[in-house]
Design an enzyme around this catalytic site. Structure first.
Site, PDB file in Angstrom:
ATOM      1  N   ASP A  91      44.972 -26.418   9.184  1.00 55.63           N
ATOM      2  CA  ASP A  91      46.300 -26.685   9.733  1.00 55.63           C
ATOM      3  C   ASP A  91      46.766 -28.041   9.208  1.00 55.63           C
ATOM      4  OD1 ASP A  91      44.858 -28.562  11.011  1.00 55.63           O
ATOM      5  OD2 ASP A  91      45.331 -27.907  13.037  1.00 55.63           O
ATOM      6  N   ASP A 295      45.549 -17.595  14.846  1.00 57.69           N
ATOM      7  CA  ASP A 295      44.316 -18.292  15.200  1.00 57.69           C
ATOM      8  C   ASP A 295      44.315 -18.568  16.687  1.00 57.69           C
ATOM      9  OD1 ASP A 295      44.967 -21.500  15.614  1.00 57.69           O
ATOM     10  OD2 ASP A 295      46.351 -20.555  14.222  1.00 57.69           O
ATOM     11  N   CYS A 333      29.478  -2.063  22.800  1.00 58.22           N
ATOM     12  CA  CYS A 333      29.465  -3.018  21.688  1.00 58.22           C
ATOM     13  C   CYS A 333      28.164  -2.880  20.901  1.00 58.22           C
ATOM     14  CB  CYS A 333      29.618  -4.432  22.228  1.00 58.22           C
ATOM     15  SG  CYS A 333      29.649  -5.696  20.946  1.00 58.22           S
ATOM     16  N   CYS A 335      27.180  -5.136  18.583  1.00 59.32           N
ATOM     17  CA  CYS A 335      26.853  -6.419  17.943  1.00 59.32           C
ATOM     18  C   CYS A 335      25.378  -6.745  18.154  1.00 59.32           C
ATOM     19  CB  CYS A 335      27.762  -7.529  18.462  1.00 59.32           C
ATOM     20  SG  CYS A 335      27.244  -8.317  19.988  1.00 59.32           S
ATOM     21  N   CYS A 338      24.432  -7.584  21.767  1.00 57.79           N
ATOM     22  CA  CYS A 338      24.379  -6.453  22.694  1.00 57.79           C
ATOM     23  C   CYS A 338      23.221  -5.510  22.367  1.00 57.79           C
ATOM     24  CB  CYS A 338      25.714  -5.714  22.704  1.00 57.79           C
ATOM     25  SG  CYS A 338      26.994  -6.702  23.479  1.00 57.79           S
ATOM     26  N   HIS A 364      28.997 -12.612  20.515  1.00 55.88           N
ATOM     27  CA  HIS A 364      29.520 -11.358  21.085  1.00 55.88           C
ATOM     28  C   HIS A 364      31.046 -11.400  21.198  1.00 55.88           C
ATOM     29  CE1 HIS A 364      30.493  -8.079  23.766  1.00 55.88           C
ATOM     30  NE2 HIS A 364      31.164  -8.973  24.485  1.00 55.88           N
TER      31      HIS A 364
HETATM   32 ZN   LIG Z   1      28.360  -7.459  21.789  1.00 57.79          ZN
END
Ligand SMILES: [Zn+2]
Length: 385
Positions: A91, A295, A333, A335, A338, A364
């Site tokens: 920025d 963002d 999820c 990920c 998880c 996560h």
């Molecule tokens: Zn997750």
């Protein structure tokens, strides 16, 4: 930089596309996680990449103060310095400089939380900074040294940092600024936009410098005519893309309407970035308004306060009840967090003040947000948004 629109929605202003940079492609619409100090707090750059984050935004103001752009340049630029191989944005530093001013005097951010009787008028000046025609004088929050940043300085710093996409220096007006103040401030932001373009031209290809895309910033506060005027003016300048900055009314429900004022005036073929706004529940509306990238600190900031975003809503993992929940943060999820950890363990780590908890939640939350944006891209593809 090259921006291509693959599909335009027939029912909203949403569009599907991609931005090509020398550090890879960004599929849009896209969330841009915040790496203020050249780091997404608690994670390594490789971990951030595993969250399917495509591009990060670092903070020019903070990196100018610490460690200084010369150190980053010597290290080979921001990508090398932080070990991030994918695209980067910086920025302009304007928001942080001005936050030291009225933001501090009035205790406000970008969105006014409570009605405030005090207004910033064209007659008052902030206490902690001095706004001049060519830039802003302020005291370093690090060591109190008298510092100056204007459009030329901001571009010079951002060129040394070396992100793929950089932003013009602007005055981000406070939500409590009145019409006259905002109008005068806008004239300055517009003059600075032209200075930024000129300052950067000398470093264009042929001069041996890597090409960086420069985005102009639309301001204008909560005032419809000023937003129109700003979008028209900034949109007419030869920027590579456009940032939309500042506040969006006292009430966040007004945001799509206010974004509409700006977007109708901006050229269709160039990317649009919304600066610093992106609550989970607003993302679809923001994208439907025609925003390509945005963002936002929410997934990472909330993670460090023990909050996980899930399909059941926000969960505060500090609550004792989670010690007995032997299930992942979100059953849907996939990920790494998880797949490998349970709520009980993360709750225990938070209670034991173990730093790993913050990293697990950040990982996560970024995956969760990126998945939501990916779903939105899918919906645009299917014509549902
Ligand atoms: Zn997750």
């Amino acid at each position: 930089m090259n921006f291509k629109i693959l599909k335009k929605s027939k029912i909203s202003n949403a569009r599907l596309g991609f931005i090509e940079t020398s550090h890879g492609v960004i599929e849009t619409p896209c969330l841009v996680p915040v790496a203020t100090q050249a780091v997404v707090k608690t994670l390594t750059s490789q971990e951030v990449e595993q969250t399917k984050s495509q591009v990060l935004i670092a903070n020019t103001f903070h990196l100018h103060l610490k460690p200084g752009e010369k150190i980053v340049e010597k290290a080979g630029g921001l990508h090398e310095f932080m070990g991030w191989k994918r695209p980067l944005m910086t920025d302009s530093g304007g928001f942080q400089v001005f936050s030291l001013g009225f933001g501090r005097d009035f205790g406000t951010g970008k969105i006014l939380k409570t009605k405030n009787d005090n207004e910033i008028t064209h007659e008052n000046q902030p206490k902690h900074i001095k706004i001049m025609q060519d830039g802003v004088y302020f005291k370093s929050p690090v060591d109190g040294a008298e510092l100056f940043i204007g459009p030329k300085e901001s571009i010079k710093i951002q060129e040394k940092l070396g992100a793929d996409i950089i932003f013009a220096f602007d005055e981000c007006t406070s939500p409590v600024a009145d019409y006259e103040y905002t109008k005068k401030s806008l004239a300055k932001t517009h003059a600075w936009a032209e200075v930024c373009l000129k300052a950067r031209k000398s470093l264009r290809p042929g001069s041996g410098q890597a090409h960086q895309a420069l985005y102009g910033i639309v301001q204008g506060g909560k005032f419809k005519d000023l937003r129109h005027q700003s979008a028209k003016f900034i949109g007419s300048l030869p920027f590579d893309g456009f940032g939309i900055g500042g506040e969006f009314g006292d009430d966040k429900k007004e945001m799509p309407k206010m974004l509409g004022w700006v977007i109708q005036e901006l050229p269709e073929r160039k990317p649009r970035h919304l600066l610093g706004i992106g609550q989970l529940e607003d993302m679809e509306k923001i994208i439907a308004s025609g925003i390509d990238t945005f963002d936002c600190t929410i997934p990472t900031h909330y993670a460090r306060r023990g909050i996980a975003f899930t399909s059941e809503g926000r969960l505060n993992l500090q609550q004792k009840k989670f010690l007995k929940r032997n299930e992942p943060l979100d059953r849907g999820c996939t990920c790494n967090v998880c797949l490998n950890y349970k709520k009980s363990y993360i709750c225990h780590l938070l209670k034991a003040k173990e730093l790993t908890a913050l990293g697990l939640l950040t990982f996560h939350n970024l995956c969760y947000f990126n998945n939501v944006v990916e779903e939105i891209r899918g919906k645009i593809k299917k014509g549902e948004i």
